[in-house]
Design a protein around this motif. Structure first.
Motif, PDB file in Angstrom:
ATOM      1  N   ASN A   9       0.845  -1.282  -0.126  1.00 39.41           N
ATOM      2  CA  ASN A   9       0.156   0.085  -0.283  1.00 39.41           C
ATOM      3  C   ASN A   9       0.990   1.174  -0.071  1.00 39.41           C
ATOM      4  O   ASN A   9       0.746   2.175  -0.760  1.00 39.41           O
ATOM      5  N   LEU A  10       1.573   1.212   0.571  1.00 36.82           N
ATOM      6  CA  LEU A  10       2.648   2.503   0.865  1.00 36.82           C
ATOM      7  C   LEU A  10       3.332   2.276  -0.679  1.00 36.82           C
ATOM      8  O   LEU A  10       3.665   3.760  -0.732  1.00 36.82           O
ATOM      9  N   LEU A  11       4.245   1.664  -0.978  1.00 35.67           N
ATOM     10  CA  LEU A  11       4.720   1.766  -2.055  1.00 35.67           C
ATOM     11  C   LEU A  11       3.710   1.971  -3.722  1.00 35.67           C
ATOM     12  O   LEU A  11       4.194   3.224  -4.387  1.00 35.67           O
ATOM     13  N   GLN A  12       2.778   2.085  -3.238  1.00 34.59           N
ATOM     14  CA  GLN A  12       1.650   2.251  -5.176  1.00 34.59           C
ATOM     15  C   GLN A  12       1.434   3.226  -4.114  1.00 34.59           C
ATOM     16  O   GLN A  12       0.815   4.394  -5.737  1.00 34.59           O
ATOM     17  N   ARG A  13       0.936   3.687  -2.824  1.00 34.27           N
ATOM     18  CA  ARG A  13       0.733   4.837  -2.702  1.00 34.27           C
ATOM     19  C   ARG A  13       1.531   6.328  -3.078  1.00 34.27           C
ATOM     20  O   ARG A  13       1.950   6.986  -4.081  1.00 34.27           O
ATOM     21  N   ILE A  14       3.128   5.925  -3.230  1.00 31.51           N
ATOM     22  CA  ILE A  14       3.361   6.817  -3.194  1.00 31.51           C
ATOM     23  C   ILE A  14       4.500   6.894  -5.016  1.00 31.51           C
ATOM     24  O   ILE A  14       4.716   7.553  -5.637  1.00 31.51           O
ATOM     25  N   PHE A  15       4.645   5.496  -5.533  1.00 36.52           N
ATOM     26  CA  PHE A  15       4.840   5.807  -6.875  1.00 36.52           C
ATOM     27  C   PHE A  15       3.480   6.194  -7.581  1.00 36.52           C
ATOM     28  O   PHE A  15       3.796   6.068  -9.125  1.00 36.52           O
ATOM     29  N   GLY A  16       1.832   6.262  -7.477  1.00 36.24           N
ATOM     30  CA  GLY A  16       1.364   5.888  -7.869  1.00 36.24           C
ATOM     31  C   GLY A  16       0.660   7.604  -8.107  1.00 36.24           C
ATOM     32  O   GLY A  16       0.341   8.190  -8.673  1.00 36.24           O
ATOM     33  N   ASN A  17       1.466   8.672  -7.221  1.00 36.14           N
ATOM     34  CA  ASN A  17       1.300  10.256  -7.528  1.00 36.14           C
ATOM     35  C   ASN A  17       2.301  10.468  -8.307  1.00 36.14           C
ATOM     36  O   ASN A  17       3.305  10.169  -9.041  1.00 36.14           O
ATOM     37  N   LYS A  18       1.198  11.154  -9.081  1.00 32.61           N
ATOM     38  CA  LYS A  18       1.786  11.719 -10.873  1.00 32.61           C
ATOM     39  C   LYS A  18       2.850  12.454 -11.011  1.00 32.61           C
ATOM     40  O   LYS A  18       4.062  12.522 -11.536  1.00 32.61           O
ATOM     41  N   GLU A  19       3.101  13.428  -9.426  1.00 34.46           N
ATOM     42  CA  GLU A  19       4.313  13.986  -9.202  1.00 34.46           C
ATOM     43  C   GLU A  19       5.608  13.637  -9.076  1.00 34.46           C
ATOM     44  O   GLU A  19       6.208  13.772  -9.423  1.00 34.46           O
ATOM     45  N   THR A  20       5.097  12.593  -8.056  1.00 33.38           N
ATOM     46  CA  THR A  20       6.233  12.155  -7.623  1.00 33.38           C
ATOM     47  C   THR A  20       6.953  10.681  -8.853  1.00 33.38           C
ATOM     48  O   THR A  20       7.769  11.462  -8.950  1.00 33.38           O
ATOM     49  N   GLN A  21       5.908  10.330  -9.380  1.00 24.73           N
ATOM     50  CA  GLN A  21       6.601  10.156 -11.125  1.00 24.73           C
ATOM     51  C   GLN A  21       7.137  10.495 -11.673  1.00 24.73           C
ATOM     52  O   GLN A  21       8.662  10.427 -12.245  1.00 24.73           O
ATOM     53  N   ARG A  22       6.779  11.780 -11.937  1.00 25.50           N
ATOM     54  CA  ARG A  22       7.604  12.531 -12.895  1.00 25.50           C
ATOM     55  C   ARG A  22       8.836  13.248 -12.245  1.00 25.50           C
ATOM     56  O   ARG A  22       9.614  13.159 -13.182  1.00 25.50           O
ATOM     57  N   LEU A  23       9.002  13.708 -11.290  1.00 19.36           N
ATOM     58  CA  LEU A  23      10.288  13.968 -10.457  1.00 19.36           C
ATOM     59  C   LEU A  23      10.951  12.859 -10.707  1.00 19.36           C
ATOM     60  O   LEU A  23      12.736  12.780 -10.606  1.00 19.36           O
ATOM     61  N   PHE A  24      10.778  10.845 -10.232  1.00 15.82           N
ATOM     62  CA  PHE A  24      11.594  10.039  -9.993  1.00 15.82           C
ATOM     63  C   PHE A  24      12.120  10.098 -11.331  1.00 15.82           C
ATOM     64  O   PHE A  24      13.458   8.684 -11.407  1.00 15.82           O
ATOM     65  N   ARG A  25      11.140  10.091 -12.400  1.00 12.31           N
ATOM     66  CA  ARG A  25      11.533   9.796 -13.489  1.00 12.31           C
ATOM     67  C   ARG A  25      13.148  10.549 -14.894  1.00 12.31           C
ATOM     68  O   ARG A  25      13.749  10.269 -14.941  1.00 12.31           O
ATOM     69  N   ASN A  26      12.847  11.411 -13.606  1.00 18.43           N
ATOM     70  CA  ASN A  26      13.694  12.838 -14.297  1.00 18.43           C
ATOM     71  C   ASN A  26      15.326  13.271 -13.651  1.00 18.43           C
ATOM     72  O   ASN A  26      15.537  13.464 -14.051  1.00 18.43           O
TER      73      ASN A  26
END
Length: 347
Positions: free
Chosen positions: A157-174
């Motif tokens: 649940n924790l991982l899905q909440r963090i990595f499911g956040n669109k802004e977190t995804q954008r930052l994490f990919r860049n």
């Protein structure tokens, strides 16, 4: 009797043709002993002194294909204060040379007609930043695969909440994994995390007494604080929080805040000891106090994560040195602080 002196003949010398200047060439395509012109991003700049006591700038230029060492001879403290990482240097007919197995660009600070330094907008800076050589969509799929391997409900649940956040995804990919030492390019954080997670999945198989769910969750989140540590608008510059606290503390804070929201806002269970162990992995993954961890690994999973993190960081340096070295089998790597072999593997 007078003798007519014989005329001394000068041997015919073959003139080396002057290289044709190349404009806006990608750094990965720079020719050895060539002449290049174009706009490149200053990634690093440090004032040093040569063996004769004269100051010079030791820097790094980059574009979206790679990086190259920069030497600006005759540049002192006043010059250093005029340039900061994140500015753009337009070079004109600069010499590319091989030094100690790597290419470098050389400029003379006194020859102001050979370069121009200016501040760029954030879009131009980001367009010039080095990018991971890996496919970022494939890296993200590896992250999702690692998340799917976690079966404990509270960690998942924790991982899905963090990595499911669109802004977190954008930052994490860049965001890069570092500004200088390893994975210092766009997508570097995601590449490093995917590889550390893959290593930890294997480690959990080799050491079945380790908690797979805790170890992989820790691997996926160990550098999550870097999304608030770096700012791409001026190169790989650090944010105020990044300077004040560092990514270990920021990451632990982000994860702890998300766990609190799970418990209070969503009514989701997250065992207290599981939270303690996960936060311990994040805070101890540098391994020693000397390397920046506020606490050393105290459980098996923390020990394994530390070694997986260090393994990938060092392996990346060996791979980059082998890829970037020119014309030599042995080169000195500043980050590894030793001379390493980069010759052909098939000897």
């Amino acid at each position: 009797m007078d003798q007519t002196p014989t005329q001394t003949q000068t041997p015919t010398q073959t003139q080396t043709p002057t290289p044709t200047p190349t404009t806006n060439l990608a750094i990965r395509d720079f020719p050895t002993n060539g002449i290049v012109s174009g706009k490149y991003l200053l990634l690093d700049s440090r004032l040093k002194t040569d063996k004769n006591g004269k100051p010079y700038i030791n820097g790094v230029l980059g574009d979206n294909t790679g990086k190259i060492s920069l030497k600006i001879w005759g540049a002192g403290q006043e010059f250093q204060e005029q340039i900061t990482p994140g500015c753009v240097i337009e070079i004109r007919n600069a010499q590319v040379r091989e030094f100690n197995g790597f290419l470098q660009i050389e400029l003379d600070a006194a020859r102001k007609n050979t370069y121009q330094i200016y501040e760029a907008n954030s879009e131009e800076v980001i367009a010039l930043l080095p990018v991971t050589p890996s496919d970022r969509d494939e890296l993200w799929q590896q992250i999702e695969t690692a998340v799917a391997s976690v079966t404990a409900t509270h960690y998942k649940n924790l991982l899905q909440r963090i990595f499911g956040n669109k802004e977190t995804q954008r930052l994490f990919r860049n965001i890069p994994a570092g500004a200088r030492k390893h994975h210092a390019y766009i997508g570097g954080l995601m590449e490093h995390t995917a590889r550390v997670a893959a290593l930890c999945v294997k480690m959990a198989q080799v050491y079945p007494e380790a908690d797979h769910n805790l170890l992989v969750a820790g691997a996926l989140l160990h550098d999550i604080g870097k999304i608030e540590t770096y700012n791409l608008s001026r190169g790989f510059d650090m944010t105020d929080d990044g300077r004040f606290f560092g990514h270990l503390v920021i990451g632990a804070r982000l994860v702890e805040q998300e766990i609190t929201r799970m418990r209070t806002d969503e009514g989701l269970a997250f065992p207290e000891q599981a939270a303690q162990k996960l936060l311990h992995l994040l805070l101890s993954h540098h391994g020693t106090l000397e390397w920046g961890s506020p606490v050393e690994p105290l459980i098996l999973e923390a020990c394994l994560l530390h070694h997986a993190d260090n393994l990938d960081a060092q392996a990346m340096r060996f791979g980059a040195a082998r890829r970037d070295a020119v014309g030599k089998d042995w080169v000195y790597d500043e980050t590894l602080a030793r001379t390493i072999f980069v010759g052909d593997a098939d000897v």
